[in-house]
Every structure is written in C-alpha cells, then in structure tokens.
Design an enzyme around this catalytic site. Structure first.
Site, PDB file in Angstrom:
ATOM      1  N   HIS A  43       0.844  -1.205   0.011  1.00  0.00           N
ATOM      2  CA  HIS A  43      -0.018   0.048  -0.012  1.00  0.00           C
ATOM      3  C   HIS A  43       0.742   1.159  -0.224  1.00  0.00           C
ATOM      4  O   HIS A  43       1.224   1.942   1.117  1.00  0.00           O
ATOM      5  CB  HIS A  43      -0.798   0.090   1.248  1.00  0.00           C
ATOM      6  CG  HIS A  43      -1.862   1.016   1.166  1.00  0.00           C
ATOM      7  ND1 HIS A  43      -3.061   0.860   1.868  1.00  0.00           N
ATOM      8  CD2 HIS A  43      -1.677   2.207   0.780  1.00  0.00           C
ATOM      9  CE1 HIS A  43      -3.888   1.932   1.915  1.00  0.00           C
ATOM     10  NE2 HIS A  43      -3.265   3.101   1.041  1.00  0.00           N
ATOM     11  N   GLU A  70      -2.741  -1.797  -2.989  1.00  0.00           N
ATOM     12  CA  GLU A  70      -3.713  -0.836  -2.744  1.00  0.00           C
ATOM     13  C   GLU A  70      -3.423   0.581  -2.573  1.00  0.00           C
ATOM     14  O   GLU A  70      -2.281   1.039  -2.409  1.00  0.00           O
ATOM     15  CB  GLU A  70      -3.956  -1.355  -1.228  1.00  0.00           C
ATOM     16  CG  GLU A  70      -4.327  -2.693  -0.825  1.00  0.00           C
ATOM     17  CD  GLU A  70      -4.556  -2.836   0.686  1.00  0.00           C
ATOM     18  OE1 GLU A  70      -5.055  -3.886   1.100  1.00  0.00           O
ATOM     19  OE2 GLU A  70      -4.098  -2.050   1.592  1.00  0.00           O
ATOM     20  N   HIS A 190      -7.960  -5.406   7.725  1.00  0.00           N
ATOM     21  CA  HIS A 190      -7.533  -4.394   8.930  1.00  0.00           C
ATOM     22  C   HIS A 190      -7.834  -4.654  10.047  1.00  0.00           C
ATOM     23  O   HIS A 190      -9.084  -4.834  10.438  1.00  0.00           O
ATOM     24  CB  HIS A 190      -8.462  -2.763   8.555  1.00  0.00           C
ATOM     25  CG  HIS A 190      -7.770  -1.532   9.143  1.00  0.00           C
ATOM     26  ND1 HIS A 190      -6.997  -0.901   8.356  1.00  0.00           N
ATOM     27  CD2 HIS A 190      -7.835  -1.259  10.387  1.00  0.00           C
ATOM     28  CE1 HIS A 190      -6.247   0.126   8.990  1.00  0.00           C
ATOM     29  NE2 HIS A 190      -6.898  -0.227  10.399  1.00  0.00           N
TER      30      HIS A 190
END
Length: 237
Positions: A43, A70, A190
């Site tokens: 990410h 991401e 997450h």
C-alpha cells in the site's frame, strides 16, 4: 480455503527507519510466498514512508502468487498500477498524511469516479476491489461501479471482538450475504489477527481473501515469520 495475502508495508517501515536495505523487502516477499502465503499486498502512500513506488515496481519480478496493490486512485497511483500490472488493485480512500486507513468508500457519492477508474483497470485485465464499510447500502453501491470485489474494512469488528462482543460480526455477515447475493467477491482487512481471524472466517460467507500486515508482522516478532504465516493458514482452512 480463504486466501492469505500478506501486507509487507511494515517490513518497509523497518528498513526505512535505518536506511540501507535491511531487511531486504524482495527477500522477505519471496520467503513469505515460500512459507505458503497466497499473495503479497503493498500500500504505497504519497509520502513513501514505508512502501516506495520503486518497491512496487521491483516486487513485480518476485511476486509469483497474487500481487495486490492498494491505494487511493490518484493519477500517479493509477500510472503505477498500470505499469506493474498486478493481479488485483484495491481502491482505498486514504487522506493524504493518514497514518492508516480509517474508512471505506461512499460508493454512492463516488460512483461515477470509481466507475471511471475501475473501467480503466479492468480494460487492462486487472481485478478490482473496493474498500468499504460493512453497510448494505455501500455494497449495493459497489455493484454500480463495476468492481469485481469488495474489501470489508474490519477495524470495528476487531475492536468489538477484543472487548468480548461477538455480535460485532453481524454487520459484516449481513454485508457479506448481500455481496454474495449481488455476485461480488469478498475480501477483508484491517486489524485482523491470530486472535480474531478464525471467528471472522467462520462467520463470513463467501470470504475469498484476507489481507493482513501489521498484526502478522508484529506476531512474527514472537513466533517467527514462517510459523505465523502457517498459523494463519491453519485458521483460514
């Protein structure tokens, strides 16, 4: 079996804290796959405080499983994804300077924008996923964007589970059932950890993939990276 994609942002954070190339991000990604993980997630953020854009390019040559990139689909991120051609791109509405992801997309408000971006990625054969909160309306809105999958933002579940409230899974179960009904694939991520991943997996229909970084790397400090990857794989069966 639900697939495990390991987010290696924290490995890059450790490397960047000292400079140089220790730990070697490419070696770690190679080892994680050798240990049995089904994919590698990165990410990159605009300030490159952990994963650098060049890291994302370099990893393309060593990720032989599933490569998932991401990020917030700003122009430079879109260009990076099109250059790297990952198997999957996950769209996350990060604010600039955000420490970590903190909310999913409003798929109704941003439908046209997301649809435009997703159309471009899919034109290049890249599977798309949208980071969303566990709300039925957001799942329904995701369908209109043309996305292949949604990624359930699981921070709220993880918090509720940690204080003993197993009912915190209910919004996620309902969102997943709606996604299955509408033909969307389901990812999640997450704050998922060894403590909560099995319960989450058992209660979410159609869960295809989880992306886990911070908890997995932290747990590896105690148990070792090979052991932790395989502990997750056992819990995801």
């Amino acid at each position: 079996m639900t697939k495990l994609s390991v987010n290696i942002n924290k490995i890059a954070t450790l490397r960047n804290a000292r400079g140089g190339n220790v730990p070697d991000l490419l070696r770690v990604a190679t080892d994680i796959q050798r240990f049995g993980a089904h994919g590698i997630t990165v990410h990159p953020r605009p300030d490159e405080r952990h994963i650098r854009y060049q890291d994302a390019r370099d990893l393309r040559s060593v990720v032989t499983t599933e490569y998932n990139i991401e990020g917030n689909p700003q122009h430079n991120f879109i260009d990076l994804v099109l250059e790297c051609q990952p198997e999957q791109v996950t769209l996350v509405p990060d604010a600039i300077g955000a420490i970590t992801s903190s909310a999913g997309w409003d798929t109704v408000k941003h439908r046209d924008y997301l649809k435009e971006v997703i159309t471009e990625f899919k034109r290049h054969g890249i599977r798309t996923s949208i980071f969303v909160d566990p709300e039925v309306a957001m799942i329904e809105g995701a369908v209109a964007t043309g996305t292949d999958r949604i990624e359930l933002y699981t921070e709220a579940f993880a918090h509720q589970y940690s204080v003993g409230n197993e009912k915190g899974i209910e919004p996620y179960r309902m969102a997943a059932e709606k996604a299955v009904e509408l033909g969307l694939g389901i990812n999640a991520g997450h704050d998922l950890s060894l403590d909560n991943i099995q319960f989450f997996k058992q209660n979410i229909p159609g869960l295809l993939e989880v992306s886990i970084g911070h908890a997995l790397i932290s747990e590896a400090l105690y148990f070792g990276l090979d052991n932790v990857v395989n502990m997750y794989l056992q819990k995801l069966k």
